[in-house]
Design an enzyme around this catalytic site. Structure first.
Site, PDB file in Angstrom:
ATOM      1  N   ARG A 106      25.170   9.693   5.218  1.00  0.00           N
ATOM      2  CA  ARG A 106      26.433  10.424   5.397  1.00  0.00           C
ATOM      3  C   ARG A 106      27.628   9.460   5.372  1.00  0.00           C
ATOM      4  O   ARG A 106      28.680   9.785   4.822  1.00  0.00           O
ATOM      5  CB  ARG A 106      26.392  11.224   6.707  1.00  0.00           C
ATOM      6  CG  ARG A 106      27.545  12.199   6.845  1.00  0.00           C
ATOM      7  CD  ARG A 106      27.333  13.125   8.020  1.00  0.00           C
ATOM      8  NE  ARG A 106      27.341  12.423   9.305  1.00  0.00           N
ATOM      9  CZ  ARG A 106      26.996  12.982  10.457  1.00  0.00           C
ATOM     10  NH1 ARG A 106      26.590  14.246  10.500  1.00  0.00           N
ATOM     11  NH2 ARG A 106      27.028  12.292  11.577  1.00  0.00           N
TER      12      ARG A 106
ATOM     13  N   LYS B  75      32.937  12.776   7.266  1.00  0.00           N
ATOM     14  CA  LYS B  75      33.489  12.293   8.538  1.00  0.00           C
ATOM     15  C   LYS B  75      34.647  11.337   8.242  1.00  0.00           C
ATOM     16  O   LYS B  75      34.590  10.141   8.500  1.00  0.00           O
ATOM     17  CB  LYS B  75      32.390  11.646   9.394  1.00  0.00           C
ATOM     18  CG  LYS B  75      31.804  12.651  10.400  1.00  0.00           C
ATOM     19  CD  LYS B  75      30.760  12.037  11.286  1.00  0.00           C
ATOM     20  CE  LYS B  75      30.951  12.394  12.744  1.00  0.00           C
ATOM     21  NZ  LYS B  75      30.671  13.806  13.069  1.00  0.00           N
TER      22      LYS B  75
ATOM     23  N   GLU C 158      33.069  26.242  11.896  1.00  0.00           N
ATOM     24  CA  GLU C 158      32.465  25.421  12.947  1.00  0.00           C
ATOM     25  C   GLU C 158      33.488  25.112  14.033  1.00  0.00           C
ATOM     26  O   GLU C 158      34.625  25.581  13.986  1.00  0.00           O
ATOM     27  CB  GLU C 158      31.858  24.155  12.367  1.00  0.00           C
ATOM     28  CG  GLU C 158      32.848  23.259  11.648  1.00  0.00           C
ATOM     29  CD  GLU C 158      32.221  21.915  11.277  1.00  0.00           C
ATOM     30  OE1 GLU C 158      31.751  21.214  12.178  1.00  0.00           O
ATOM     31  OE2 GLU C 158      32.225  21.578  10.090  1.00  0.00           O
TER      32      GLU C 158
HETATM   33  C1  LIG Z   1      30.017  14.845  13.664  1.00  0.00           C
HETATM   34  C2  LIG Z   1      30.355  16.295  13.500  1.00  0.00           C
HETATM   35  C3  LIG Z   1      29.412  17.331  13.723  1.00  0.00           C
HETATM   36  C4  LIG Z   1      28.041  17.066  14.293  1.00  0.00           C
HETATM   37  O1  LIG Z   1      27.257  16.211  13.537  1.00  0.00           O
HETATM   38  P1  LIG Z   1      25.984  15.501  14.188  1.00  0.00           P
HETATM   39  O2  LIG Z   1      25.487  14.632  13.092  1.00  0.00           O
HETATM   40  O3  LIG Z   1      25.034  16.574  14.561  1.00  0.00           O
HETATM   41  O4  LIG Z   1      26.472  14.750  15.371  1.00  0.00           O
HETATM   42  C5  LIG Z   1      29.795  18.629  13.451  1.00  0.00           C
HETATM   43  N1  LIG Z   1      31.033  18.936  13.005  1.00  0.00           N
HETATM   44  C6  LIG Z   1      31.968  17.988  12.802  1.00  0.00           C
HETATM   45  C7  LIG Z   1      33.302  18.393  12.293  1.00  0.00           C
HETATM   46  C8  LIG Z   1      31.659  16.645  13.044  1.00  0.00           C
HETATM   47  O5  LIG Z   1      32.566  15.708  12.847  1.00  0.00           O
END
Ligand SMILES: *Cc1c(COP(=O)(O)O)cnc(C)c1O
Length: 343
Positions: free
Chosen positions: A86, A188, A224
């Protein structure tokens, strides 16, 4: 393993905040070049050009993961290769040179091992790991920075909920979007998070735990929470929004889907979830590295509040949470080979 003796930290008082550790990892790269070998340096401030790409144009990405003590009395990571991949795809989206997967994992291992005495005792929390990759070279015009820094710092953190899991009280927002179609929501990328601060502040000020974002094109579907993925369960079918570019591909999201499909033999659907279906769900939960699997008990849209499962954790949410935590803590078998032991 050196430094067996734990740091003199009040482990019961840990929250989700920075407690300085011993060292951090740092590596550099030129644009179009190769990452040079990284090294450990003392944890602390770094110096940057005021013209650094990351400071002026937000050219940066991050990851979040944790190391913790398991029931087998060893220190483990959870699916670090997912974070490595990722980080690579996030980096590519903002023209940052990709860190090879092996280098990423090797760097995590190095920094955790050097700070092993900062990993909280079993049950007291974890060592939160924060890899970042930034454009640190100076740029004036909007363009990729001439050089990059890959840095990993760590901090001991307490459990997300001190006194057991509580159901979240969320508000659907029609005032803000988190991610545009074809934007950066699926990565991210640091800029996404600055934009979520104000909606989050407003949700908290009006008595909610967080905001739920809708799809930007017509606000008909749920997406989300600011930093966690959302799931709904209806008639024993588990649903979550599909990864169409505006949903962050959570490692916990993927793990919850696999547990439901392979271990609970549930029907699993990755699809668009209309708001009205979401509010009729038997159970709702969110997932993320920090929250693991956390039930949602109440959802408010405009001025209408809906209780989900009478504001209690539902049986399927509980089962998925138990299995995921059981695998993570090495209290049960690890059928998917998710655990990455460090000691
Ligand atoms: C990091 C994140 C998540 C959760 O990801 P994990 O890999 O399960 O920790 C969900 N939504 C957003 C917007 C994020 O930045």
């Amino acid at each position: 393993m050196k430094r067996e003796k734990l740091q003199n930290i009040n482990w019961d008082k840990l929250t989700f905040s920075i407690t300085p550790a011993r060292s951090m990892y740092i590596a550099h790269c030129e644009l179009n070049g190769k990452w040079e070998e990284g090294k450990l340096i003392p944890y602390g401030d770094i110096s940057l050009s005021p013209a650094a790409g990351v400071l002026n144009y937000g050219q940066g990405i991050f990851e979040g993961m944790k190391a913790y003590r398991s029931a087998k009395d060893r220190i483990v990571l959870f699916r670090p290769e997912k974070n490595a991949i990722r980080a690579s795809t996030s980096a590519e989206r903002v023209c940052i040179p990709k860190v090879p997967k092996e280098m990423f994992i090797d760097a995590i291992v190095k920094v955790v091992k050097d700070n092993i005495d900062y990993v909280p005792p079993r049950g007291k929390g974890s060592l939160y790991i924060r890899p970042v990759i930034w454009g640190t070279g100076p740029v004036l015009g909007v363009a990729p920075a001439p050089s990059y820094t890959f840095l990993i710092y760590v901090s001991p953190v307490g459990p997300y909920f001190k006194s057991g899991v509580k159901c979240l009280n969320l508000r659907i927002t029609n005032q803000f979007h988190r991610a545009a179609p074809k934007g950066t929501g699926g990565h991210k990328v640091i800029g996404n998070y600055a934009a979520s601060l104000f909606p989050q502040k407003l949700a908290k000020k009006t008595g909610f735990d967080e905001a739920i974002y809708l799809n930007a094109s017509n606000e008909k579907f749920i997406e989300e929470v600011g930093s966690a993925n959302l799931f709904a369960i209806k008639d024993k079918v588990l649903m979550t929004p599909s990864l169409d570019g505006s949903i962050l591909p959570g490692v916990t999201r993927d793990s919850a889907l696999m547990i439901a499909r392979e271990l609970l033999h549930m029907e699993v659907r990755e699809k668009s979830i209309p708001i009205k279906d979401f509010l009729k769900a038997d159970e709702v939960f969110c997932s993320g590295t920090a929250v693991v699997v956390t039930p949602v008990g109440k959802i408010t849209t405009h001025n209408q509040s809906t209780k989900i499962n009478n504001n209690k954790m539902g049986p399927i949410t509980q089962k998925i949470r138990e299995i995921l935590l059981g695998i993570q803590r090495e209290e049960r078998d690890d059928p998917f080979d998710w655990i990455y032991p460090l000691t």
